[in-house]
Design a protein around this motif. Sequence first.
Motif, PDB file in Angstrom:
ATOM      1  N   GLU A 175       0.817  -1.209   0.000  1.00  0.00           N
ATOM      2  CA  GLU A 175       0.000   0.000   0.000  1.00  0.00           C
ATOM      3  C   GLU A 175       0.857   1.268   0.000  1.00  0.00           C
ATOM      4  O   GLU A 175       0.461   2.292  -0.568  1.00  0.00           O
ATOM      5  CB  GLU A 175      -0.963   0.000   1.188  1.00  0.00           C
ATOM      6  N   HIS A 236      -6.956  -0.172   2.054  1.00  0.00           N
ATOM      7  CA  HIS A 236      -6.683  -1.418   2.768  1.00  0.00           C
ATOM      8  C   HIS A 236      -6.627  -1.197   4.277  1.00  0.00           C
ATOM      9  O   HIS A 236      -7.282  -1.901   5.053  1.00  0.00           O
ATOM     10  CB  HIS A 236      -5.365  -2.037   2.294  1.00  0.00           C
ATOM     11  N   ILE A 259      -5.647  -7.814   1.815  1.00  0.00           N
ATOM     12  CA  ILE A 259      -4.675  -7.130   0.959  1.00  0.00           C
ATOM     13  C   ILE A 259      -4.711  -7.527  -0.528  1.00  0.00           C
ATOM     14  O   ILE A 259      -4.577  -6.653  -1.391  1.00  0.00           O
ATOM     15  CB  ILE A 259      -3.238  -7.250   1.545  1.00  0.00           C
ATOM     16  N   ALA A 262      -7.481  -5.377  -2.051  1.00  0.00           N
ATOM     17  CA  ALA A 262      -7.198  -3.943  -2.056  1.00  0.00           C
ATOM     18  C   ALA A 262      -6.289  -3.587  -3.223  1.00  0.00           C
ATOM     19  O   ALA A 262      -6.464  -2.551  -3.875  1.00  0.00           O
ATOM     20  CB  ALA A 262      -6.555  -3.529  -0.728  1.00  0.00           C
TER      21      ALA A 262
END
Length: 359
Positions: A175, A236, A259, A262
Motif C-alpha cells: 500500500e 486497505h 490485501i 485492495a
Amino acid sequence: MHFVHEVPRSRVVFGVGSRLGLGAELTRLGLTRPLLVSASSSKAGQEMSDLLRPLLVGHFDEVAMHVPVDVAARAVHAAHVAAADSVVAVGGGSAIGTAKAIAKDTHLPILAVPTTYAGSEMTPIWGLTDNRRKTTGRDPHVLPRVVIYDPELTVSLPPALTAASGMNALAHLAEGLYAPQVSPLAALTAHEGIRALAVGLPKAVAEPADINARTEVNYGAWLAGWTLGTTGMGIHHKICHTLGGTYDLPHAPSHSAVIPYALAVNAHAAPRAMAAVEAAFRAAGRDIDHAAGALWDLRREIGATQSLSALGFPAQEIDAAADIVVQSRPVNPRPVDHACARAVLAASCTGDRPAAFLP
C-alpha cells in the motif's frame, strides 16, 4: 519529478542477540526509570524485565488488541504513578500501541523491542478504539526513539502467527507504493521489503527455528514499518481499522484476508505501484501473473488467513462496514465510494483468487 521525503528520527539496532543491548540504549539516552509494557504472557517481556530489573519502575501488562481508550488511560496513569522517564515496549502491535498511548499523553520516549512483524514500531502513527470505532493519527512523540530487532525473539512465533504477521508487513509495503507521499527512496525500500518477505516467509513458516529465514523476515518487516511511517495508508488499512475497531477482528489476520483485493481494486488507478509489486516478487524468484495474484499465491502457500469469513466476519455486515470505511475518507488511488469498499469487503469474505483488476 516531484516528491516530498520526510524521514522521522529513530535509531534502529538490528541483529541476533541485539536485545541484550537494551540497557546500554537506555544509558545512552540518559534514561534511568523505564516502565515496561508487555503482555503478562510474553516470555520476551519477562526476559527484558529480568535484564532491566535494577532500573524498572513498573510493568504495565494490561495489553489489548486495538488499544481500547480505557486501557490507554490506565497505562498513562501507571506511567504517572511510577514517575517513569521512559517506556520500554516488548511485544507486537498491541504492546507497542499501548506504549504509544502513553507517549501521546506524556511525551515519554519509547524504546521498542518488537517480537512480531507488525511494523508499528517504525511509525509515528497511534491508534485508539472507543465505542467500536478505531481512530488513528500521527504524532512525532509516539515514534520510538530506539527500535531493537532481534530475530531470536521471533523464533517462538507459531507458523500461523508468522504467516499472518508477515502478510501484515506485506500490506504496509504494497500500500505504501501507491500512497500520495511515496518518494523514490520509499519505493526502493518497499521493493526490497517485498522481496525479502517473499523469500523469507515460506522458509520461516516451514522451519520456525531457521534463524536466517527469521532474519530475512525481520529485515523485511523493518522496511515495511519504515515504508508505512514515511508514506501513508489507503483503502486497505482503513478497512482493517474498521474490522478491528468495530468488529473486533484480529489485526494481522485481517490484513492477510484483505490485501490481495485492495491491490486488485486499485490496479487500474495505480499501474506503476502494481508493476513495482510484481517486480519485487519476480526478484524473489517467484513465478507470478499480477500483483494481487502474487499476494494471494504467497498467502495460500504460507497458510495465512484466506478470508474474512474464516475470522467470523458476517457477510450481512458488508454494507455497514463499507459505509464506515467511506466515512473515514481514505486517501486512495481509486476514489473510495460505497461500491469500491463493498467490492473489497465482499471479495475478502469469499477469499477466492482475484483477477488482476477488481471492478
